[in-house]
Write a protein that holds these residues in place. Structure first.
Motif, PDB file in Angstrom:
ATOM      1  N   ASP A  82       5.959  -3.180  -6.903  1.00 29.17           N
ATOM      2  CA  ASP A  82       5.444  -3.406  -5.525  1.00 29.17           C
ATOM      3  C   ASP A  82       5.842  -3.371  -4.280  1.00 29.17           C
ATOM      4  OD1 ASP A  82       2.590  -2.211  -7.262  1.00 29.17           O
ATOM      5  OD2 ASP A  82       1.622  -4.037  -6.885  1.00 29.17           O
TER       6      ASP A  82
ATOM      7  N   HIS C  45      -3.896  -9.559   4.940  1.00 28.59           N
ATOM      8  CA  HIS C  45      -3.062  -8.725   4.717  1.00 28.59           C
ATOM      9  C   HIS C  45      -3.151  -7.122   5.679  1.00 28.59           C
ATOM     10  CE1 HIS C  45      -4.045 -11.619   1.341  1.00 28.59           C
ATOM     11  NE2 HIS C  45      -2.219 -11.333   1.330  1.00 28.59           N
ATOM     12  N   SER C  47      -2.900  -4.717   4.696  1.00 28.15           N
ATOM     13  CA  SER C  47      -3.045  -3.652   2.811  1.00 28.15           C
ATOM     14  C   SER C  47      -4.664  -2.927   3.667  1.00 28.15           C
ATOM     15  CB  SER C  47      -3.392  -4.367   1.680  1.00 28.15           C
ATOM     16  OG  SER C  47      -3.789  -5.057   1.420  1.00 28.15           O
ATOM     17  N   CYS C  48      -5.433  -4.144   3.849  1.00 30.55           N
ATOM     18  CA  CYS C  48      -6.841  -4.204   4.302  1.00 30.55           C
ATOM     19  C   CYS C  48      -7.159  -3.430   5.341  1.00 30.55           C
ATOM     20  CB  CYS C  48      -7.419  -5.857   4.669  1.00 30.55           C
ATOM     21  SG  CYS C  48      -7.362  -7.323   3.644  1.00 30.55           S
ATOM     22  N   GLU C  79       1.950   3.019   5.591  1.00 27.75           N
ATOM     23  CA  GLU C  79       2.483   2.555   4.444  1.00 27.75           C
ATOM     24  C   GLU C  79       1.844   1.628   4.431  1.00 27.75           C
ATOM     25  OE1 GLU C  79       7.595   2.177   4.801  1.00 27.75           O
ATOM     26  OE2 GLU C  79       6.905   1.686   6.678  1.00 27.75           O
ATOM     27  N   SER C  81      -1.000   0.418   3.928  1.00 26.83           N
ATOM     28  CA  SER C  81      -1.824   0.052   2.722  1.00 26.83           C
ATOM     29  C   SER C  81      -1.508  -0.683   1.437  1.00 26.83           C
ATOM     30  CB  SER C  81      -2.973   1.412   2.589  1.00 26.83           C
ATOM     31  OG  SER C  81      -1.809   2.779   2.170  1.00 26.83           O
ATOM     32  N   ASP C  82      -0.211  -0.145   2.066  1.00 25.26           N
ATOM     33  CA  ASP C  82       0.297  -0.668   0.511  1.00 25.26           C
ATOM     34  C   ASP C  82       0.703  -2.274   0.860  1.00 25.26           C
ATOM     35  OD1 ASP C  82       1.161   1.801  -0.964  1.00 25.26           O
ATOM     36  OD2 ASP C  82       2.748   2.249   0.060  1.00 25.26           O
ATOM     37  N   GLN C  83       0.848  -2.555   1.660  1.00 25.67           N
ATOM     38  CA  GLN C  83       1.066  -4.456   2.002  1.00 25.67           C
ATOM     39  C   GLN C  83       0.519  -5.250   2.038  1.00 25.67           C
ATOM     40  OE1 GLN C  83       4.447  -4.184   2.672  1.00 25.67           O
ATOM     41  NE2 GLN C  83       3.735  -1.494   3.428  1.00 25.67           N
ATOM     42  N   TYR C  84       0.527  -5.251   0.529  1.00 24.86           N
ATOM     43  CA  TYR C  84      -0.369  -6.447  -0.061  1.00 24.86           C
ATOM     44  C   TYR C  84      -0.075  -8.241   0.672  1.00 24.86           C
ATOM     45  CZ  TYR C  84       0.956  -6.087  -4.765  1.00 24.86           C
ATOM     46  OH  TYR C  84       1.359  -6.328  -5.819  1.00 24.86           O
TER      47      TYR C  84
ATOM     48  N   LYS D  85      -7.711  -7.062  -1.648  1.00 27.21           N
ATOM     49  CA  LYS D  85      -6.434  -6.705  -1.095  1.00 27.21           C
ATOM     50  C   LYS D  85      -5.538  -5.913  -1.325  1.00 27.21           C
ATOM     51  CE  LYS D  85      -3.757 -10.457  -3.116  1.00 27.21           C
ATOM     52  NZ  LYS D  85      -2.864 -11.616  -2.749  1.00 27.21           N
ATOM     53  N   ILE D  86      -5.394  -5.444  -2.879  1.00 26.81           N
ATOM     54  CA  ILE D  86      -5.250  -4.465  -3.188  1.00 26.81           C
ATOM     55  C   ILE D  86      -5.523  -3.554  -3.051  1.00 26.81           C
ATOM     56  CG2 ILE D  86      -3.986  -3.642  -5.273  1.00 26.81           C
ATOM     57  CD1 ILE D  86      -3.789  -6.645  -6.373  1.00 26.81           C
ATOM     58  N   THR D  87      -5.482  -2.511  -2.260  1.00 28.74           N
ATOM     59  CA  THR D  87      -5.615  -1.074  -1.687  1.00 28.74           C
ATOM     60  C   THR D  87      -6.439  -0.255  -3.471  1.00 28.74           C
ATOM     61  OG1 THR D  87      -4.830  -1.231   0.471  1.00 28.74           O
ATOM     62  CG2 THR D  87      -5.454   1.279  -0.443  1.00 28.74           C
TER      63      THR D  87
END
Ligand SMILES: [Mn+2]
Ligand SMILES: [Mn+2]
Lengths: 149, 327, 149, 327
Positions: A82, C45, C47-48, C79, C81-84, D85-87
Motif C-alpha cells: 500500500d 491519519h 486517510s480519515c 490521494e 484516502s489511501d494515506q493511512y 484508519k484504512i479506508t
C-alpha cells in the motif's frame, strides 16, 4: 533470457555488513535486526516491493514477525504494497526487525529474497520490469542490550 | 570550437560512487565538475532524492546551498512519473499529467530550466505546453533506446511539435540509441561474469544476420560454451545491451525539435574515442543543423560496475571539445 | 440530534490566522497557500479525511487544483484516502496550496469543509464517528514573491 | 492518608493548552507536575505524538530526555488501535492484535509499565498476556462511558481475567462512567452555546423519567426555547454528555482485576468537591477492596473549552488526598 529478472551489480551491498544484531529489550524480549539496501540505481516506493522473504540459517522467518523501518516509520511486510508515498532512497538503509526465539552469537546464513517492480519500466498494462534485489551472505551476529529506543 | 554548443553533466554519471562510496555526495560531484570547468548539470530525482516525486524541503534547500557554494546551475531536472507505483493498477493519463505538473513544480524549486519528463499522449501536448510556459520550464521527452528517432511514434510527436510550434516542448535524444557496436567495457564485463570470449564474439558477429537469440544460444552451446555466463552474454547482446546500425536520418529529422542532448556513453578510451557510439558523426549533424544548446554528458559505466566516472566524464568532455573544435 | 457530526471547540484554530498568502513563483505562476489544523483532541491519519472542500469568496476551488502538504510531503486531495501511514498531529499545521487565477489582496471569505472519521470510535462495521472540522473565516491575503522553495 | 494509593496525571488533562497555546509542550506539563509533587504520568500517543502509532525515534528520545530532566516516570502509555484508519475496511482481529504488539513496543521504548490498550476478543487474552509478560508491560482495557462495569461484556472479560489469572491483564475503569449529574461547567458551556437555563434544567429533570430525547425536545420548544443552542443542550444531555445512577456494585466487582484508574473529572470546585462524580464513595470502595496502585488524574475540561487544567489538576489531587486521608 537466462535471468527472469534484472539484476544490478550492487548485490553485495544489499545485506549491510556488520549490521546483523540481536537487541535485547529487557529480560524476555529480543529482536533480530539487520540493515538492507536496494540493488538498483534509483530509489523505489515501498509499494513496489513484490516479493519479500527472509531466511535465517535456512529457516524462513514468518513475514508476520518482521517489521521494516524506514525514515523513522515502521511497516508490517503485508502493509508494504500500500505504501506508494513511502520512498526508499537508493542510498538509504531500511532496517528489518524480526521477532524470533533465541539466536546464537557468531556466523549466520542470511538469505533475503527481495524483488520489486521498476515503476516506470512498463512493458504492457500492469506489467513492469522486475528487479531482483535478493542477496545471501554469512553475517556475524552481535548482541546489544538496550533500554528505550 | 563551435561556441553554439555548451556542456553539462548529468549527476547520473556518478551512479557508482553515489551508490557505493560512504560519505560521497553531490558536493563531491560539484567540486569535481568545477575543476573540469563544468557548471551545468542534470539531477535525477528518483536517484538523488530520498523522497520522491517531491523531495523534502530540506533536500531542496541543501541543493540550492550547494549550487551557491560551487557556482553550479541546475540545467535540467530528471523527473518522470512512476506510473506503476500504485499496487494493482497503472496510473491513467490524467494522473500522469498531474504528476507531470508536480515534476514542473520540483524543477522550479530547484531552479532548473528544463524538465526531462514523461511522454503523454499527443492530445495532452497543448495543455503541457501551457503549463511549461506558466512555470517557465521547457519539457523534453527523451528518445531512449530501444526507441529510434525514425520510429512512427517519435515521428508522430515530431509532427505534433511542429504543429504546436511551442518553444516549451521538444525532444531529448539520448545518444544510447546510436550504439553501433558493443563497448569494450561491455565485453570485459560479460567475460568477468563468466562468458567465453568466443561466445561474445560469436554473438556479436551473428547479431544482425537474421538469427534469433535462441539460435545463437544453441550455436554457442554447440561450441562447448554452455555456462550461465555464456547464456547471459547472448541474452544481453540480443536484449538490454543491444546494438545496431545508427538511425542518423531519424536523428537529423528530430534536431529541429530538440531541446538538449543526453550524451550517453559507455567508454571513452585514452585516444578520446567512444567506439560504441559515433560521436564524430552525431556532433557533426548537430552542428550542421544549427542547433544551439547543451550536450548533457551521461556516463553509464555503472552498468558494468565501473568506478571510473570522474575519468570518463573528463574524457567525454575532452572528446566533445576535440570533435567540435574540428568542425 | 441537531448536529449530525461531532464538533469540538477549536473551530477558530482550523484556518490559521495570518496564513493566507499568494506566492508568486516567477512571472506566470502563482499559488494560494493556507495553513490548517484539525479540530480534534488528537491527531489523525490523512486517510480519515472523508470530506474536503475549499471555497474562496463563495467559489469552490476544484480539489484537483489543491495540494495538501504535511511534514514535507505533498498529496493530491484524491490521494488522501489511501494515506493511512501519514499522521496529521493535532498540533501540526498542514498547508493547502491551490492553483488559481489572480486573487486580489485584502480580505477573502475562506470556507473549508473538512470532515473525518474518528478511526477508533467504531459504532458498527464500517461505521465510525464523523468529526466536523469545518471552518469559515474572513482572512487577509498577503503576497509573497518567491524563488525556490 | 492511605499510602496504598498513589497519584499520577494523564497528560491528556492538558489538552486545552496543548492544542491552543503556542510553544506550550510536555516540558511545561512536567514542570507543573513536579511542583505539584507528581512524578507519574500517562501519555496518549495519538495526542502527544506527531507520528502514530509508532512515534519518530527523535520524539521518543525527546521524551526520555524530558523524563530525565524533570525526574518523571511514564506510568502508562495510552495506545489504542485505530481499527478504522484504512479506508474502506475495518481491521480484523489479527491486525488489531498485531497493532497491539506495536503499542507494547512503543510503551517499552518510552519506558512505561502499563499500556492502556484496545480490547480484543476473549480468545486473544492468553496470547496477549504472553506478550505482555514478554515485554514486561501490563495491559489494561479501559472501562469507558457509555459502558458500565455491570455490562454483560465487561463481566465476561472479568470472568476471563479470573480464569486466566494473569497479573499482566486487567481493567482501567474510567471514572467518567460514574457521572451522576451534569457538571456545573457543562451547564455553563451549554448556556454559552445558546441554551436557555430553563431548557437545561428541564432536560436534566426529565432525563430519567422514561421520556425520549425527542419528547423532551418537543417540550422545550413548547416552552418557547427552539434555538439551536437549546437543541444542542437536549441532544448532549441525552447523548454524549449523559449522566445517570452510578454502577457502584459493578465497580466493586471489577476492582480485583483493576490495574489502575482513570480519575476522569470535569470540575472540582473551590471546596474540593467534584459534584458530577462521587469521588468519596468511589475512593472508599477502592480502599475497601484493598487495592494498591495508582489513580491517574484525567481532566476533561477541554470538552467545555476551559483553559484551567493546572488549577483543576491541582484541585483533583488535593481532593483525592483529602478523601483518602479521612478513610
Ligand atoms: Mn538519458
Ligand atoms: Mn480515560
Amino acid at each position: 533470457m537466462p535471468t527472469k529478472y534484472m539484476i544490478l551489480g550492487y548485490g553485495d551491498h544489499v545485506l549491510c555488513d556488520d549490521s546483523l544484531r540481536l537487541v535485547r529489550h529487557g529480560a524476555k524480549h529480543q529482536s533480530l535486526m539487520l540493515d538492507v539496501r536496494l540493488n538498483y540505481y534509483r530509489g523505489l516506493h515501498l509499494s513496489c516491493i513484490s516479493e519479500f522473504e527472509l531466511r535465517l540459517d535456512g529457516r524462513v522467518v514468518p513475514s508476520g514477525n518482521v517489521i521494516l523501518s524506514l525514515h523513522g516509520k515502521e511497516f508490517a511486510i503485508d502493509e508494504l504494497s500500500d505504501q506508494y508515498t513511502e520512498f526508499w532512497g537508493v542510498k538509504d538503509r531500511a532496517t528489518l526487525e524480526c521477532f524470533l526465539g533465541p539466536v546464537a552469537e557468531g556466523g549466520h546464513d542470511v538469505d533475503l529474497t527481495l524483488r520489486f517492480r521498476s515503476p516506470y519500466m512498463k512493458f504492457a498494462p500492469g506489467v513492469y520490469a522486475t528487479i531482483d534485489g535478493s542477496a545471501r551472505k554469512t553475517m556475524v551476529l552481535r548482541t546489544i542490550e538496550k533500554a528505550g529506543v | 570550437m563551435d561556441r553554439r554548443i555548451d556542456f553539462g553533466v548529468s549527476l547520473y554519471s556518478f551512479t557508482q560512487p553515489w551508490y557505493e562510496r560512504p560519505g560521497y555526495g553531490i558536493a563531491d560531484m560539484f567540486a569535481f565538475l568545477r575543476k573540469l570547468g563544468i557548471s551545468q548539470y542534470e539531477i535525477v530525482g528518483a536517484q538523488s532524492f530520498d523522497q520522491y516525486p517531491v523531495p523534502r524541503p530540506e533536500t531542496v534547500r541543501g541543493l540550492l546551498e550547494l549550487n551557491e557554494r560551487y557556482g553550479m546551475t541546475p540545467f535540467s531536472y530528471g523527473g518522470g512519473v512512476d506510473m506503476g507505483k500504485i499496487t494493482g493498477r497503472d496510473m491513467d493519463d490524467e494522473e500522469i499529467f498531474r504528476e507531470s505538473l508536480n515534476d514542473l513544480r520540483v524543477a522550479q524549486r530547484i531552479g532548473a530550466k528544463h524538465l526531462r519528463g514523461t511522454m503523454l499522449p499527443l492530445d495532452y501536448l497543448p495543455r503541457l505546453a501551457e503549463f511549461a510556459e506558466r512555470f517557465g520550464i521547457r519539457i523534453g521527452f527523451e528518445i531512449h533506446a530501444p526507441s529510434r528517432p525514425s520510429d512512427a511514434k517519435i515521428q508522430q510527436y515530431l509532427e505534433a511539435f511542429d504543429k504546436l510550434d511551442s518553444p516549451w516542448l521538444g525532444f531529448v535524444p539520448d545518444f544510447g540509441i546510436f550504439i553501433e557496436r558493443p563497448s569494450p567495457t561491455l565485453k570485459e564485463n560479460l567475460e568477468r561474469r563468466g562468458a567465453h570470449r568466443e561466445t561474445v564474439e560469436h554473438a556479436i558477429a551473428n547479431r544482425h544476420v537474421g538469427k534469433t537469440e535462441e539460435q545463437v544460444w544453441q550455436e554457442v552451446q554447440a561450441m562447448g560454451h554452455a555456462g550461465e555466463g555464456d547464456h547471459i552474454a547472448v541474452s544481453q547482446l540480443f536484449g538490454h545491451q543491444s546494438f545496431g546500425p545508427a538511425d542518423f536520418d531519424g536523428f537529423r529529422s528530430v534536431l529541429r525539435r530538440t531541446l538538449y542532448f543526453h550524451g550517453k556513453f559507455y567508454h571513452v578510451d585514452e585516444n578520446l574515442v567512444e567506439t560504441a557510439i559515433d560521436y564524430d558523426r552525431l556532433l557533426g549533424l548537430v552542428v550542421e543543423s544549427g542547433f544551439r544548446g547543451t550536450m548533457m554528458t551521461e556516463y553509464e559505466g555503472h552498468s558494468y560496475n565501473l568506478d571510473d566516472a570522474e575519468e570518463q566524464v573528463a574524457r567525454h568532455i575532452a572528446m566533445q571539445e576535440s570533435i567540435l573544435s574540428k568542425l
